[in-house]
Write an enzyme that holds these catalytic residues in place. Structure first.
Site, PDB file in Angstrom:
ATOM      1  N   ASP A  12       0.635  -1.254  -0.044  1.00 45.77           N
ATOM      2  CA  ASP A  12      -0.048   0.080  -0.083  1.00 45.77           C
ATOM      3  C   ASP A  12       0.746   1.182   0.051  1.00 45.77           C
ATOM      4  OD1 ASP A  12      -2.030  -1.665   0.051  1.00 45.77           O
ATOM      5  OD2 ASP A  12      -2.809  -1.115   2.273  1.00 45.77           O
ATOM      6  N   THR A 210     -22.375  -6.138   5.786  1.00 44.88           N
ATOM      7  CA  THR A 210     -21.624  -4.971   6.487  1.00 44.88           C
ATOM      8  C   THR A 210     -22.235  -3.633   6.284  1.00 44.88           C
ATOM      9  OG1 THR A 210     -19.767  -4.698   5.145  1.00 44.88           O
ATOM     10  CG2 THR A 210     -19.429  -6.040   6.953  1.00 44.88           C
ATOM     11  N   ASP A 243     -11.506  -5.795   6.075  1.00 46.76           N
ATOM     12  CA  ASP A 243     -10.538  -7.332   6.313  1.00 46.76           C
ATOM     13  C   ASP A 243     -10.459  -7.843   7.664  1.00 46.76           C
ATOM     14  OD1 ASP A 243     -10.103  -6.879   3.403  1.00 46.76           O
ATOM     15  OD2 ASP A 243      -8.323  -5.521   3.624  1.00 46.76           O
ATOM     16  N   SER A 273      -9.292  -1.888  15.010  1.00 46.87           N
ATOM     17  CA  SER A 273      -8.160  -1.946  13.941  1.00 46.87           C
ATOM     18  C   SER A 273      -8.306  -0.675  13.330  1.00 46.87           C
ATOM     19  CB  SER A 273      -8.494  -2.907  12.713  1.00 46.87           C
ATOM     20  OG  SER A 273      -9.537  -2.207  12.178  1.00 46.87           O
TER      21      SER A 273
HETATM   22  O1  RIB Z   1      -9.179  -3.489   2.267  1.00 48.95           O
HETATM   23  C1  RIB Z   1      -7.873  -2.678   2.146  1.00 48.95           C
HETATM   24  C2  RIB Z   1      -6.855  -3.106   1.418  1.00 48.95           C
HETATM   25  O2  RIB Z   1      -7.765  -2.839  -0.093  1.00 48.95           O
HETATM   26  C3  RIB Z   1      -5.620  -2.350   1.113  1.00 48.95           C
HETATM   27  O3  RIB Z   1      -4.814  -2.839   1.942  1.00 48.95           O
HETATM   28  C4  RIB Z   1      -5.467  -2.342  -0.388  1.00 48.95           C
HETATM   29  O4  RIB Z   1      -4.220  -3.115  -0.567  1.00 48.95           O
HETATM   30  C5  RIB Z   1      -6.594  -2.870  -1.121  1.00 48.95           C
HETATM   31  O5  RIB Z   1      -6.037  -4.188  -1.494  1.00 48.95           O
END
Ligand code: RIB
Length: 297
Positions: A12, A210, A243, A273
């Site tokens: 990222d 969500t 995530d 988070s």
């Molecule tokens: O969900 C967040 C993620 O989306 C980031 O870390 C980025 O890499 C994209 O995949």
């Protein structure tokens, strides 16, 4: 229980600004960061931080970014021995802006695009030794569907987080154990004809939606719609919160929690988070989640 993620691994490239820019606007940024990301890798790290045994299946380029991203997974306790290193293609990159509790993300898929059927076939024996397989939409959709079908044939439960938004064919939806879209993804998958409540009731304890600041919802087999409201947090960065929720849900549901307990746990984990910068750096340990849940009683 052993969990596997078949998904994306990105670096990222994140710029922090006072707010995210409008279309066509140039803004000054306050800092630039190169940090681990990718929806697949993020979910694997979220699980490992909670103490789960987890393997990441995916592909990076033969470059410094790829080596760093794999080293980061190892550092977090994620098994990486089946990650493919591809020559001549860069590791996936996400260009992210973060500001005022919001973000924008553009992903250049790079090596994630090489997570294809041939790769899955090459790791099939290892993959099928797992108790649950977790997928997202940052690798080719054909591969996602192939893995869902493979797991269904072998009686292995799957969790599909259909992000970024893309259609999920109904025969694939029928084969996944849990589908976890956000509201926008749910509209793309199921259309607008049914309300969120109607949709949840049609697929109890299978469809989990969500809803941002309104929390996360599912329908119980009794027909009751369960909403787990968002926990109050000192939000710094929401990148990777979805995530984290998915990873935490998978850990708890695979450990035998009922869906209500698993979602409450996942919701608290995701909220914690957001209190630190970066997709992965704010992901809490199991002890930190338990402390927050105790404190909320
Ligand atoms: O969900 C967040 C993620 O989306 C980031 O870390 C980025 O890499 C994209 O995949």
């Amino acid at each position: 229980m052993k969990l596997a993620v078949v998904g994306s691994i990105n670096i990222d490239q994140t710029v922090v600004a006072e707010r995210i820019p409008l279309k066509g606007e140039t803004l000054p940024g306050s800092s630039l960061h190169y940090i681990p990301g990718g929806k697949g890798a993020n979910q694997a790290v979220a699980m490992a931080k909670l103490g789960a045994q987890v393997e990441m299946f995916g592909c990076v380029g033969d470059d410094d970014n790829g080596r760093q991203m794999v080293a980061n997974l190892v550092k977090n306790g994620v098994e990486t021995s089946h990650i493919k290193v591809a020559e001549g293609v860069p590791t996936g990159i996400a260009i992210i802006t973060v500001g005022d509790n919001d973000n924008t993300i553009i992903v250049v898929k790079g090596a994630n695009g090489l997570v294809d059927r041939a790769y899955v076939d090459s790791v099939k024996d290892a993959l099928l030794s797992y108790d649950m397989v977790v997928l997202q939409h940052e690798i080719p959709l054909d591969t996602v569907h192939y893995v869902v079908e493979l797991c269904a044939e072998h009686g292995i439960p799957t969790v599909l987080n259909p992000a970024p938004a893309a259609e999920v064919p109904m025969d694939i939806f029928e084969k996944v154990t849990y589908l976890t879209p956000n509201e926008h993804e749910a509209v793309l998958i199921f259309g607008k004809a049914r309300s969120t409540e109607e949709l949840l009731k049609a697929y109890p304890e299978k469809l989990i939606i969500t809803q941002g600041s309104r929390g996360v919802s599912t329908a119980l087999k009794s027909g009751e719609v369960l909403n787990v409201p968002v926990r109050k947090a000192n939000v710094v960065d929401t990148t990777g919160a979805g995530d984290t929720l998915n990873g935490a849900f998978c850990v708890r549901i695979s450990q035998g929690d009922d869906i209500e307990s698993a979602l409450k746990y996942a919701n608290t984990t995701a909220s914690l988070s957001t209190e630190k910068f970066g997709a992965q750096s704010g992901m809490p340990t199991a002890a930190e989640v338990e402390k927050a849940m105790e404190g909320a009683k």
